[in-house]
Write an enzyme that holds these catalytic residues in place. Sequence first.
Site, PDB file in Angstrom:
ATOM      1  N   ARG A  90       0.817  -1.215   0.000  1.00  0.00           N
ATOM      2  CA  ARG A  90       0.000   0.000   0.000  1.00  0.00           C
ATOM      3  C   ARG A  90       0.848   1.261   0.000  1.00  0.00           C
ATOM      4  O   ARG A  90       0.425   2.300  -0.444  1.00  0.00           O
ATOM      5  CB  ARG A  90      -0.926  -0.017   1.222  1.00  0.00           C
ATOM      6  CG  ARG A  90      -1.948  -1.140   1.110  1.00  0.00           C
ATOM      7  CD  ARG A  90      -2.852  -1.223   2.301  1.00  0.00           C
ATOM      8  NE  ARG A  90      -2.236  -1.952   3.396  1.00  0.00           N
ATOM      9  CZ  ARG A  90      -2.908  -2.705   4.272  1.00  0.00           C
ATOM     10  NH1 ARG A  90      -4.212  -2.825   4.181  1.00  0.00           N
ATOM     11  NH2 ARG A  90      -2.290  -3.332   5.237  1.00  0.00           N
ATOM     12  N   LYS A 208       0.669 -18.559   8.004  1.00  0.00           N
ATOM     13  CA  LYS A 208      -0.253 -18.823   9.089  1.00  0.00           C
ATOM     14  C   LYS A 208      -0.555 -17.496   9.791  1.00  0.00           C
ATOM     15  O   LYS A 208       0.220 -16.560   9.603  1.00  0.00           O
ATOM     16  CB  LYS A 208       0.335 -19.832  10.070  1.00  0.00           C
ATOM     17  CG  LYS A 208       1.611 -19.350  10.771  1.00  0.00           C
ATOM     18  CD  LYS A 208       1.811 -20.011  12.076  1.00  0.00           C
ATOM     19  CE  LYS A 208       1.154 -19.301  13.201  1.00  0.00           C
ATOM     20  NZ  LYS A 208       1.976 -18.295  13.900  1.00  0.00           N
ATOM     21  N   HIS A 238       6.139 -23.331   9.183  1.00  0.00           N
ATOM     22  CA  HIS A 238       7.599 -23.383   9.113  1.00  0.00           C
ATOM     23  C   HIS A 238       8.177 -24.435  10.068  1.00  0.00           C
ATOM     24  O   HIS A 238       9.323 -24.827   9.929  1.00  0.00           O
ATOM     25  CB  HIS A 238       8.224 -21.998   9.319  1.00  0.00           C
ATOM     26  CG  HIS A 238       8.296 -21.541  10.741  1.00  0.00           C
ATOM     27  ND1 HIS A 238       7.231 -20.977  11.389  1.00  0.00           N
ATOM     28  CD2 HIS A 238       9.300 -21.560  11.640  1.00  0.00           C
ATOM     29  CE1 HIS A 238       7.593 -20.674  12.626  1.00  0.00           C
ATOM     30  NE2 HIS A 238       8.838 -21.004  12.804  1.00  0.00           N
ATOM     31  N   GLU A 276       9.217 -20.902  24.888  1.00  0.00           N
ATOM     32  CA  GLU A 276       9.962 -19.736  24.426  1.00  0.00           C
ATOM     33  C   GLU A 276      10.301 -18.848  25.620  1.00  0.00           C
ATOM     34  O   GLU A 276       9.516 -18.746  26.561  1.00  0.00           O
ATOM     35  CB  GLU A 276       9.127 -18.934  23.435  1.00  0.00           C
ATOM     36  CG  GLU A 276       8.802 -19.694  22.168  1.00  0.00           C
ATOM     37  CD  GLU A 276       8.080 -18.817  21.161  1.00  0.00           C
ATOM     38  OE1 GLU A 276       8.768 -18.181  20.358  1.00  0.00           O
ATOM     39  OE2 GLU A 276       6.843 -18.751  21.216  1.00  0.00           O
ATOM     40  N   ASP A 295      -1.763 -19.468  17.876  1.00  0.00           N
ATOM     41  CA  ASP A 295      -0.453 -19.068  17.362  1.00  0.00           C
ATOM     42  C   ASP A 295       0.499 -20.262  17.250  1.00  0.00           C
ATOM     43  O   ASP A 295       1.256 -20.362  16.292  1.00  0.00           O
ATOM     44  CB  ASP A 295       0.152 -18.017  18.313  1.00  0.00           C
ATOM     45  CG  ASP A 295       1.471 -17.468  17.803  1.00  0.00           C
ATOM     46  OD1 ASP A 295       1.495 -17.014  16.651  1.00  0.00           O
ATOM     47  OD2 ASP A 295       2.469 -17.489  18.553  1.00  0.00           O
ATOM     48  N   HIS A 300       1.698 -25.313  14.680  1.00  0.00           N
ATOM     49  CA  HIS A 300       3.003 -25.971  14.781  1.00  0.00           C
ATOM     50  C   HIS A 300       2.987 -27.272  15.592  1.00  0.00           C
ATOM     51  O   HIS A 300       3.501 -28.299  15.157  1.00  0.00           O
ATOM     52  CB  HIS A 300       4.017 -25.020  15.412  1.00  0.00           C
ATOM     53  CG  HIS A 300       4.127 -23.709  14.714  1.00  0.00           C
ATOM     54  ND1 HIS A 300       4.057 -23.592  13.348  1.00  0.00           N
ATOM     55  CD2 HIS A 300       4.299 -22.447  15.176  1.00  0.00           C
ATOM     56  CE1 HIS A 300       4.191 -22.321  13.006  1.00  0.00           C
ATOM     57  NE2 HIS A 300       4.331 -21.603  14.102  1.00  0.00           N
TER      58      HIS A 300
HETATM   59  C1  BG6 Z   1       5.498 -18.224  14.951  1.00  0.00           C
HETATM   60  C2  BG6 Z   1       4.673 -17.628  16.044  1.00  0.00           C
HETATM   61  O1  BG6 Z   1       4.697 -18.926  14.043  1.00  0.00           O
HETATM   62  O2  BG6 Z   1       6.433 -19.115  15.525  1.00  0.00           O
HETATM   63  C3  BG6 Z   1       5.539 -16.931  17.065  1.00  0.00           C
HETATM   64  O3  BG6 Z   1       3.767 -16.695  15.483  1.00  0.00           O
HETATM   65  C4  BG6 Z   1       6.598 -17.872  17.577  1.00  0.00           C
HETATM   66  O4  BG6 Z   1       4.768 -16.428  18.134  1.00  0.00           O
HETATM   67  C5  BG6 Z   1       7.327 -18.500  16.428  1.00  0.00           C
HETATM   68  O5  BG6 Z   1       7.485 -17.130  18.384  1.00  0.00           O
HETATM   69  C6  BG6 Z   1       8.279 -19.555  16.913  1.00  0.00           C
HETATM   70  O6  BG6 Z   1       9.034 -19.990  15.841  1.00  0.00           O
HETATM   71  P1  BG6 Z   1      10.490 -20.526  16.067  1.00  0.00           P
HETATM   72  O7  BG6 Z   1      10.923 -20.977  14.724  1.00  0.00           O
HETATM   73  O8  BG6 Z   1      11.296 -19.380  16.605  1.00  0.00           O
HETATM   74  O9  BG6 Z   1      10.361 -21.624  17.056  1.00  0.00           O
END
Ligand code: BG6
Length: 551
Positions: A90, A208, A238, A276, A295, A300
């Site tokens: 944009r 996502k 991912h 995390e 999330d 994941h």
């Molecule tokens: C993302 C989430 O998909 O994955 C984040 O939105 C998260 O909140 C992240 O921190 C974690 O990914 P990774 O690869 O750092 O474990």
Amino acid sequence: MNPKDDALDELVGYEVADRWGDDQDVHVHGVARLGETPSPFGGKRHPDPCALVIFGVTGDLAHRKLMPALYDLGCHGVLPFGTTIVGYGRQELRDDEFRALLQSSIDDHYGSESVDGSLCERILMTPRYVQGQFDDPSGYARLAAVLEDLDAAGTRGNRMFYLATPPSQFGVIVDQLGASGLARKGAFDGASAGDGPAAGWTRVVIEKPFGRDLATAQELNRTIAAAFDERQVYRIDHYLAKETAQNLLVLRFANGIFEPVWNRQFVDHVQITAAETLGVEHRGPYFEEAGALRDMIQPHLMQLFTLVAMEPPVSFDADAVREEKLKVLRAVRPMPPDRVERFAVRGQYVQGMVGGEEVRAYHGEDRVAPDSHTETYAALKLLVDSWRWQGVPFYLRTGKRLAERVTEIAIRFKRPPVTMFRDAAAGGGLAPNALVLRVQPDEGFSLRIESKMPGHGNHLQPVDMAYSYGTTLHELPFSAYETVLVDAMEGDMALFNRGDQVEQAWRIMEPVLRAWQTAPERGIPIYEAGSWGPEAADALIARDGHSWRRP
Ligand code: BG6
């Protein structure tokens, strides 16, 4: 000539790789020579050149993940000559400003002094920028004109649309790609789009979160299906592209010793953890909407779960694997809506110490409501109604601001039927065997077994038979985003989600989402930042006689 051979001759990284191969000081993450970069499951990486159209190119994802990954692909020598980045956004930007923006993403990630300028020249080439609103057909008409130019200049009609925008824009963009004719429904590989020189593939990569519940995911799938053939659609997770996740299937199905014990007769329970230490950083508004369940768990952790729990596929073909994943998701026992608290726990961090530093409560984070009920921690217990897994609980947990950053899958085996060594065991009890697959950091796996301590007497202690990826790597592997990009460019769908899988994962989450949404007045359990989560999560697993691992 095979167009792939043709592309191979023109790989951007060729000279660079040759030159950098001997230079250990240069900042390169494992340099491969032309055609030598192996794909994770054998073979070489030879993607076609394409126009990589990034929607949301001025956003955080493009800045932090996509541009560094493209640079890394250049370092690995797999980005084909002619590949051109096209930004759609944009903001008003000239092409040269856009180029500077892309360069700054690479510099910010690696530090400008360690970035190879000539490689950037090649990767960035002459990027193009199209200004437009996501719902404005005239923007897509301008985009189409730019893409036609590029087709003639070297992208050969191959187009990858990468949706790195806020999720609310996914449907709008897909609609417009369909209406403008840019989706080219059915052009999932070059061959299917016709024979002309500008024939080529069109693929769409979708980030996502894919929907925010079952209904919105279904609606998005319908919108996508109207514009694209499913074989053109790459739904990203991912986590699937992480090395250990990919290795899980190899571990299970390329070895004879694990499958015989991979079932309810030998496995006591499974714990999947994604902890995390980070908080929500600058993503407060996104996280307020999402929460830990949407999330991390729905996308994941459910992927890691399916890799552990699925049956052997008939082949390694993308659809064969995805079919088995879908089956195990279907076998998950629905949670009873009136007893969700027996299966799901949430929590939110309050002020505490993480890594020796005091950190604020979630409530105090930037752009987070002071009375927010959003969960920053979530734990689930899943039961799978299948012959293999009947009675074996799977515990999944994730949280922000926990004691450590660690993602792992732990398969806890049953204890021996007779405990003749009870008195000899350290701490008075035999530790159960556990196979732990470490997804990050320190990727690898270990098998915990009881062993006799050397010396006189019969004293036992648990020891680990461990393998760490770091010990055998000659070059750093592809990052998850590199893998995602190159797989989509190659048309390899194995690591991407199919629409029905995503819906099924949402279906499992539905009772939890509903319960948590309708009971805000009960408040949300809290946990101190730097701890391992709320007490309720310990109670969830303790009810079954287990405890969470402290990795
Ligand atoms: C993302 C989430 O998909 O994955 C984040 O939105 C998260 O909140 C992240 O921190 C974690 O990914 P990774 O690869 O750092 O474990």
